[in-house]
Each structure stands twice: as structure tokens, then as C-alpha cells.
Design a protein around this motif. Structure first.
Motif, PDB file in Angstrom:
ATOM      1  N   PHE A  71       0.700  -1.200  -0.070  1.00  0.00           N
ATOM      2  CA  PHE A  71       0.042  -0.041  -0.092  1.00  0.00           C
ATOM      3  C   PHE A  71       0.983   1.350  -0.030  1.00  0.00           C
ATOM      4  O   PHE A  71       0.383   2.340  -0.183  1.00  0.00           O
ATOM      5  CB  PHE A  71      -0.931  -0.016   1.178  1.00  0.00           C
ATOM      6  CG  PHE A  71      -1.944   1.111   1.145  1.00  0.00           C
ATOM      7  CD1 PHE A  71      -3.238   1.014   0.210  1.00  0.00           C
ATOM      8  CD2 PHE A  71      -1.633   2.342   1.760  1.00  0.00           C
ATOM      9  CE1 PHE A  71      -4.240   2.024   0.225  1.00  0.00           C
ATOM     10  CE2 PHE A  71      -2.781   3.114   1.669  1.00  0.00           C
ATOM     11  CZ  PHE A  71      -3.912   3.035   0.955  1.00  0.00           C
ATOM     12  N   ALA A  72       2.087   1.116   0.578  1.00  0.00           N
ATOM     13  CA  ALA A  72       2.924   2.331   0.685  1.00  0.00           C
ATOM     14  C   ALA A  72       3.170   3.266  -0.814  1.00  0.00           C
ATOM     15  O   ALA A  72       2.933   4.378  -0.718  1.00  0.00           O
ATOM     16  CB  ALA A  72       4.213   1.951   1.221  1.00  0.00           C
ATOM     17  N   PRO A  73       3.160   2.564  -1.901  1.00  0.00           N
ATOM     18  CA  PRO A  73       3.138   3.538  -3.136  1.00  0.00           C
ATOM     19  C   PRO A  73       1.911   4.073  -3.381  1.00  0.00           C
ATOM     20  O   PRO A  73       1.850   5.206  -3.825  1.00  0.00           O
ATOM     21  CB  PRO A  73       3.594   2.252  -4.172  1.00  0.00           C
ATOM     22  CG  PRO A  73       4.303   1.319  -3.315  1.00  0.00           C
ATOM     23  CD  PRO A  73       3.588   1.207  -2.125  1.00  0.00           C
ATOM     24  N   GLN A  74       0.887   3.534  -3.181  1.00  0.00           N
ATOM     25  CA  GLN A  74      -0.501   4.024  -3.338  1.00  0.00           C
ATOM     26  C   GLN A  74      -0.815   5.329  -2.391  1.00  0.00           C
ATOM     27  O   GLN A  74      -1.150   6.297  -2.868  1.00  0.00           O
ATOM     28  CB  GLN A  74      -1.626   2.992  -3.044  1.00  0.00           C
ATOM     29  CG  GLN A  74      -1.358   1.762  -4.076  1.00  0.00           C
ATOM     30  CD  GLN A  74      -1.507   2.237  -5.471  1.00  0.00           C
ATOM     31  OE1 GLN A  74      -1.992   3.178  -5.981  1.00  0.00           O
ATOM     32  NE2 GLN A  74      -0.436   1.754  -6.272  1.00  0.00           N
ATOM     33  N   ASN A  75      -0.134   5.047  -1.145  1.00  0.00           N
ATOM     34  CA  ASN A  75      -0.079   6.227  -0.159  1.00  0.00           C
ATOM     35  C   ASN A  75       0.634   7.373  -0.504  1.00  0.00           C
ATOM     36  O   ASN A  75       0.106   8.417  -0.444  1.00  0.00           O
ATOM     37  CB  ASN A  75       0.446   5.644   1.125  1.00  0.00           C
ATOM     38  CG  ASN A  75       0.161   6.500   2.303  1.00  0.00           C
ATOM     39  OD1 ASN A  75       0.478   7.817   2.225  1.00  0.00           O
ATOM     40  ND2 ASN A  75      -0.125   5.814   3.318  1.00  0.00           N
ATOM     41  N   GLY A  76       1.762   7.222  -1.211  1.00  0.00           N
ATOM     42  CA  GLY A  76       2.601   8.210  -1.740  1.00  0.00           C
ATOM     43  C   GLY A  76       1.978   8.933  -2.861  1.00  0.00           C
ATOM     44  O   GLY A  76       1.975   9.927  -2.953  1.00  0.00           O
ATOM     45  N   LYS A  77       1.317   8.148  -4.042  1.00  0.00           N
ATOM     46  CA  LYS A  77       0.809   8.481  -4.760  1.00  0.00           C
ATOM     47  C   LYS A  77      -0.369   9.482  -4.452  1.00  0.00           C
ATOM     48  O   LYS A  77      -0.648  10.384  -5.196  1.00  0.00           O
ATOM     49  CB  LYS A  77       0.141   7.558  -5.762  1.00  0.00           C
ATOM     50  CG  LYS A  77      -0.439   7.745  -7.125  1.00  0.00           C
ATOM     51  CD  LYS A  77      -1.097   6.513  -8.049  1.00  0.00           C
ATOM     52  CE  LYS A  77       0.304   5.582  -8.365  1.00  0.00           C
ATOM     53  NZ  LYS A  77      -0.231   4.479  -9.344  1.00  0.00           N
ATOM     54  N   LEU A  78      -0.995   8.996  -3.615  1.00  0.00           N
ATOM     55  CA  LEU A  78      -2.323  10.073  -3.053  1.00  0.00           C
ATOM     56  C   LEU A  78      -1.840  11.245  -2.318  1.00  0.00           C
ATOM     57  O   LEU A  78      -2.313  12.259  -2.520  1.00  0.00           O
ATOM     58  CB  LEU A  78      -3.158   8.930  -2.152  1.00  0.00           C
ATOM     59  CG  LEU A  78      -3.929   7.844  -2.579  1.00  0.00           C
ATOM     60  CD1 LEU A  78      -4.493   7.178  -1.391  1.00  0.00           C
ATOM     61  CD2 LEU A  78      -5.167   8.225  -3.396  1.00  0.00           C
ATOM     62  N   ALA A  79      -0.665  11.028  -1.814  1.00  0.00           N
ATOM     63  CA  ALA A  79      -0.016  12.232  -1.116  1.00  0.00           C
ATOM     64  C   ALA A  79       0.226  13.232  -2.241  1.00  0.00           C
ATOM     65  O   ALA A  79       0.411  14.592  -2.009  1.00  0.00           O
ATOM     66  CB  ALA A  79       0.999  11.924  -0.068  1.00  0.00           C
ATOM     67  N   ASP A  80       1.034  12.698  -3.287  1.00  0.00           N
ATOM     68  CA  ASP A  80       1.460  13.571  -4.307  1.00  0.00           C
ATOM     69  C   ASP A  80       0.249  14.065  -4.966  1.00  0.00           C
ATOM     70  O   ASP A  80       0.374  15.362  -5.448  1.00  0.00           O
ATOM     71  CB  ASP A  80       2.153  12.817  -5.500  1.00  0.00           C
ATOM     72  CG  ASP A  80       3.631  12.472  -5.071  1.00  0.00           C
ATOM     73  OD1 ASP A  80       4.237  13.397  -4.289  1.00  0.00           O
ATOM     74  OD2 ASP A  80       4.253  11.162  -5.731  1.00  0.00           O
ATOM     75  N   ARG A  81      -0.860  13.596  -5.090  1.00  0.00           N
ATOM     76  CA  ARG A  81      -2.351  14.086  -5.770  1.00  0.00           C
ATOM     77  C   ARG A  81      -2.814  14.986  -4.920  1.00  0.00           C
ATOM     78  O   ARG A  81      -3.322  16.063  -5.452  1.00  0.00           O
ATOM     79  CB  ARG A  81      -2.864  12.885  -6.319  1.00  0.00           C
ATOM     80  CG  ARG A  81      -4.133  13.448  -7.137  1.00  0.00           C
ATOM     81  CD  ARG A  81      -4.798  12.240  -7.762  1.00  0.00           C
ATOM     82  NE  ARG A  81      -5.881  12.835  -8.660  1.00  0.00           N
ATOM     83  CZ  ARG A  81      -7.044  11.697  -9.141  1.00  0.00           C
ATOM     84  NH1 ARG A  81      -6.731  10.472  -9.225  1.00  0.00           N
ATOM     85  NH2 ARG A  81      -7.808  12.242  -9.790  1.00  0.00           N
ATOM     86  N   PHE A  82      -2.980  14.762  -3.705  1.00  0.00           N
ATOM     87  CA  PHE A  82      -3.995  15.273  -3.116  1.00  0.00           C
ATOM     88  C   PHE A  82      -3.408  16.286  -1.754  1.00  0.00           C
ATOM     89  O   PHE A  82      -4.025  17.037  -0.966  1.00  0.00           O
ATOM     90  CB  PHE A  82      -5.069  14.425  -2.258  1.00  0.00           C
ATOM     91  CG  PHE A  82      -5.941  13.861  -3.227  1.00  0.00           C
ATOM     92  CD1 PHE A  82      -7.019  14.512  -3.792  1.00  0.00           C
ATOM     93  CD2 PHE A  82      -5.772  12.322  -3.544  1.00  0.00           C
ATOM     94  CE1 PHE A  82      -7.872  13.818  -5.086  1.00  0.00           C
ATOM     95  CE2 PHE A  82      -6.558  11.653  -4.322  1.00  0.00           C
ATOM     96  CZ  PHE A  82      -7.365  12.474  -5.248  1.00  0.00           C
ATOM     97  N   GLY A  83      -2.168  16.021  -1.399  1.00  0.00           N
ATOM     98  CA  GLY A  83      -1.578  16.506  -0.350  1.00  0.00           C
ATOM     99  C   GLY A  83      -1.139  15.709   0.678  1.00  0.00           C
ATOM    100  O   GLY A  83      -1.786  14.759   0.991  1.00  0.00           O
TER     101      GLY A  83
END
Length: 427
Positions: A71-83
Motif C-alpha cells: 500500500f505504501a506506493p499508493q499512499n505516496g501517489k495519493l499524497a502527491d495528488r491530494f497533499g
């Protein structure tokens, strides 16, 4: 190839920390990442206490680790996209609740399937504070004249990570051994909640979400995993994860075999302390060799050091070998994260950092499981074979695919934020 940073321009940690707004995220970031360093050791010690099996304890910790890695890469992708704050706040709430639930189930002698089920949300919700701090450094240092500070920032973050891994396992061992078997996870939950919310409150230093970046609102997003060099680095960090996981479980078994069950936290602290000292040195040296070559050399030393662990049979000797082992990790780890700056565009940087952190967690999870079963069946020495195998296999991959660690652009430049590019040395 000679690095673009020379001795005359090499900035130190003091100059790095004087960067405007740096301390506003560095200090809460340190507090927020501390719980991650306690998690695996706390799970292993609690579950081993309630079940009597290192293999079972390692398996439960591995489920949490694999869940985090996936899940960590998805977590990072969401952080890049939404903050970062939008992702971090709900994450720390879920993680604290999940950790308490896992501890309660273990203490209630719940069946193994229930422990596995509880470990999944624990891993999924682990706050990715380390990658988020690295992404904030990249955003704060996003000017051509600040390029020399990026290597210093990478070294500083490695030192900070290792300081947490000096304190975390020792604290978890002390709490689980001298206070209560569940005290490690309880403390981890409290620190996650307090530190994570404090870090999330520092909104002015977080990288801007994709939609807020002028000129990038409609730009095509490049996934970090689609970059070949990032995948090679992920394999390298899988090997480093095998060291962390194998050491934690095999050291616990080693300490029990030696009749000193409380010494495992101290020995792991010495190992992590060696890593921290080497990280400090790496950040202070004006390197004349590029990060790709340093990664290959550093990883070779790491694999050689890991290959000696299974031969050690005394606590005093292990303290020496563990120190040297820890010192060999920092050069490889720092240069791996430094190469991300050259390989990954700014819009995917948090995702890349979380992907590499997830690779460490995945390697750690696999090593915890395998080392636990080997230690149960054949003793601590067999458990130490896992770090050796993990690092040797990763080294072979690095050597075979080293050409993938060169940025794709012909001019050997890499985007640094919006609107400009700077040269990056990689050899």
C-alpha cells in the motif's frame, strides 16, 4: 565521473538546517517516524510471548510488513495528488486503532488467523512520514543554487532514520521486557497519533498537490514504478530490508540462546548506531565519485559484511560485527535515495520514496518470516543466513542492471520542480 559538488562548495548539516522553514517539518517529522521503528520489534516480542514461537511472531509481523509494502506506493501517489496532510490525518487515526486491536487480540490468545487479519490494517495504515519528509526537502531545495544541499539532505535523512532505529528497537524491547509485553505496541500507537497529527499540521512546507502546480494541472502523470531505475533501486532496498528483518528476529533468538534475552535491543541499537555514524560521515564527505558507483561499491561491502553474521557466536563479538554491518548500510541507502532525485520527476517523488520505503518493508517482512522459521528450527545462526542471501541476490541484480540507474535524458539533466533543469552526476 567527477561529482558536480566539490570540497569548496560542500554544504554541511548546519547550513541545511538553516534552510528557511526546514525545522518546522524536521522536528515533528522525527517524532512522527519513531513509531515505525518500534513496530516490528513490538509485534515480534508480543506475539512470541503469547505463542512461544518466533516463526509465528515473524509471520504476524510479516503480514503487517507486506501490507505496508503493497500500500505504501499508493499512499505516496495519493499524497502527491491530494497533499500529505489529506492522506496522513486519516492514516494515523486508523493505524493507532489497528495497533491497539492487534495488541488486544494477541493478549487474548486469539487464533492465528485473527492476528493475521488484524495485522493487515496495521500495515496498510503505517504513516509514510520518512518519504514525506524527503519529499518536503526536495520541494524546499527546489532551486538550482540549492542543488549541493540535496546530497546533504539525503544523508541527513538517513541519519535521522537510523537514529530512530537506534531508539525504537531499544525502547520497544525495554517496554515489552520490563513493563508489559503489550507496552511496545501501546506506546507505538500513542506516538503515531501524536507525532503524525503534529507533522500533518505543518501544511506550509508540504509539496503542492498535482492540481495546484501551475502548468502541471493537466500534465500526464508518470508513475514512479514505470521508471526502470526505480525498480532496480527497489530490488536494492529489498535486500536492505532483509538485513533489518533478519537482524531483528535472529538477534532476539541469538540473545535468548546466549542467556541474555534483554540484550537484543542493545545489539540492534549498536548495529543501527553504526549505520547512523556512517550516515553522518557520508553527508560530510565531498564525494568525487557519482552516486551510481558509490551504490555499487557500498552494496558490495554490505553483502560481504552480511555474509559473516552467521559465523558469530558471542555477544561481544557480535557487537563489533554488528557495528561494522551497520556502517556498511548507510552508503548504499543514502546513494539509493539520492538517485531518486535524478531519476524521478517532481510530481512522482513522494510515490518513489514510498515505493522504496515499501521495498524495505517487504524485504523486512519476508526476512522476518524466513528468519523466524529458521531460528525456530535450526537456531539463531541459521536466521542470519537470510540477510546474507538477500544482499547477495540484490547485489547481483544491481550489477546486472546498473545501466538502468542513468537518467533517461541525453543531457543528463533532471527536472527540479517547475521551469528549470539542473545537471546531475550519476557515475
Amino acid at each position: 565521473m567527477v561529482s558536480t559538488v566539490n570540497s569548496a562548495s560542500r554544504p554541511g548539516y548546519g547550513q541545511l538546517l538553516r534552510t528557511p522553514r526546514a525545522l518546522s517539518f524536521v522536528l515533528p517529522g522525527f517524532a512522527a517516524r519513531q513509531p515505525f521503528a518500534m513496530l516490528t520489534m513490538s509485534i515480534v516480542l508480543l506475539v512470541q510471548h503469547t505463542t512461544g514461537s518466533f516463526g509465528t511472531a515473524g509471520a504476524v509481523a510479516a503480514v503487517a510488513g507486506v501490507s505496508m509494502a503493497l500500500f505504501a506506493p499508493q499512499n505516496g501517489k495519493l499524497a502527491d495528488r491530494f497533499g500529505q496532510s489529506a492522506v496522513l490525518v486519516p492514516g494515523v487515526l486508523v493505524n493507532a486503532a489497528s495497533v491497539i486491536a492487534l495488541a488486544a487480540l494477541a493478549l487474548a490468545d486469539a487464533p492465528l488467523w485473527a492476528l493475521f487479519a488484524a495485522a493487515v490494517p496495521v500495515g496498510i495504515s503505517v504513516p509514510q512520514v520518512g518519504p514525506m519528509v524527503r519529499a518536503r526537502w526536495a520541494a524546499v531545495l527546489d532551486k538550482p543554487e540549492q542543488q549541493p544541499l540535496t546530497q546533504t539532505a539525503a544523508a541527513f535523512e538517513s541519519v535521522t532514520d537510523e537514529l530512530t532505529f537506534v531508539v525504537g528497537p531499544v525502547l520497544a524491547t525495554a517496554l515489552c521486557t520490563w513493563v508489559h509485553p503489550g507496552a511496545g505496541l501501546a506506546t507505538q500507537a500513542v506516538l503515531t497519533l501524536a507525532g503524525g497529527l503534529l507533522f500533518a499540521a505543518q501544511r506550509d512546507t508540504q509539496p503542492k498537490p498535482h492540481g495546484a502546480l501551475a502548468g502541471h494541472a493537466r500534465a500526464e502523470h508518470v508513475s514512479a514504478f514505470s521508471i526502470a531505475g526505480v525498480r532496480v533501486l527497489a530490488v536494492a532496498l529489498l535486500g536492505i530490508g532483509s538485513v533489518f528483518g533478519g537482524m531483528q528476529v535472529a538477534l532476539t533468538a541469538f540473545a535468548e540462546e546466549a542467556g541474555q534475552p534483554g540484550v537484543n535491543g542493545l545489539l540492534y541499537g549498536i548495529f543501527a548506531g553504526g549505520n547512523m555514524l556512517a550516515g553522518i560521515a557520508c553527508g560530510a564527505i565531498a564525494w568525487k565519485v557519482g552516486p551510481r558507483r558509490r551504490l555499487l561499491v557500498g552494496y558490495t561491502v554490505l553483502a560481504l559484511a552480511a555474509s559473516t553474521l552467521w559465523t558469530v557466536h558471542s555477544v561481544a563479538l557480535f557487537a563489533v560485527v554488528g557495528l561494522l554491518m551497520g556502517m556498511s548500510i548507510a552508503p548504499a541507502l543514502i546513494t539509493g535515495f539520492t538517485l531518486v532525485e535524478a531519476l524521478v520527476p517532481a510530481t512522482a517523488r513522494t510515490e518513489a520514496f514510498t515505493l522504496l520505503t515499501g521495498a524495505v518493508a517487504l524485504g523486512q517482512a519476508a526476512a522476518v518470516t524466513l528468519a523466524g522459521r529458521l531460528a525456530d528450527a535450526h537456531g539463531a545462526s541459521a536466521g542470519f543466513l537470510v540477510p546474507m542471501a538477500g544482499t547477495v541476490l540484490a547485489l547481483l541484480t544491481l550489477v546486472a542492471l546498473r545501466s538502468r540507474l542513468v537518467p533517461a535524458s541525453k543531457g543528463r539533466t533532471v527536472a527540479r520542480g517547475v521551469g528549470h533543469r539542473v545537471p546531475v552526476a550519476v557515475d
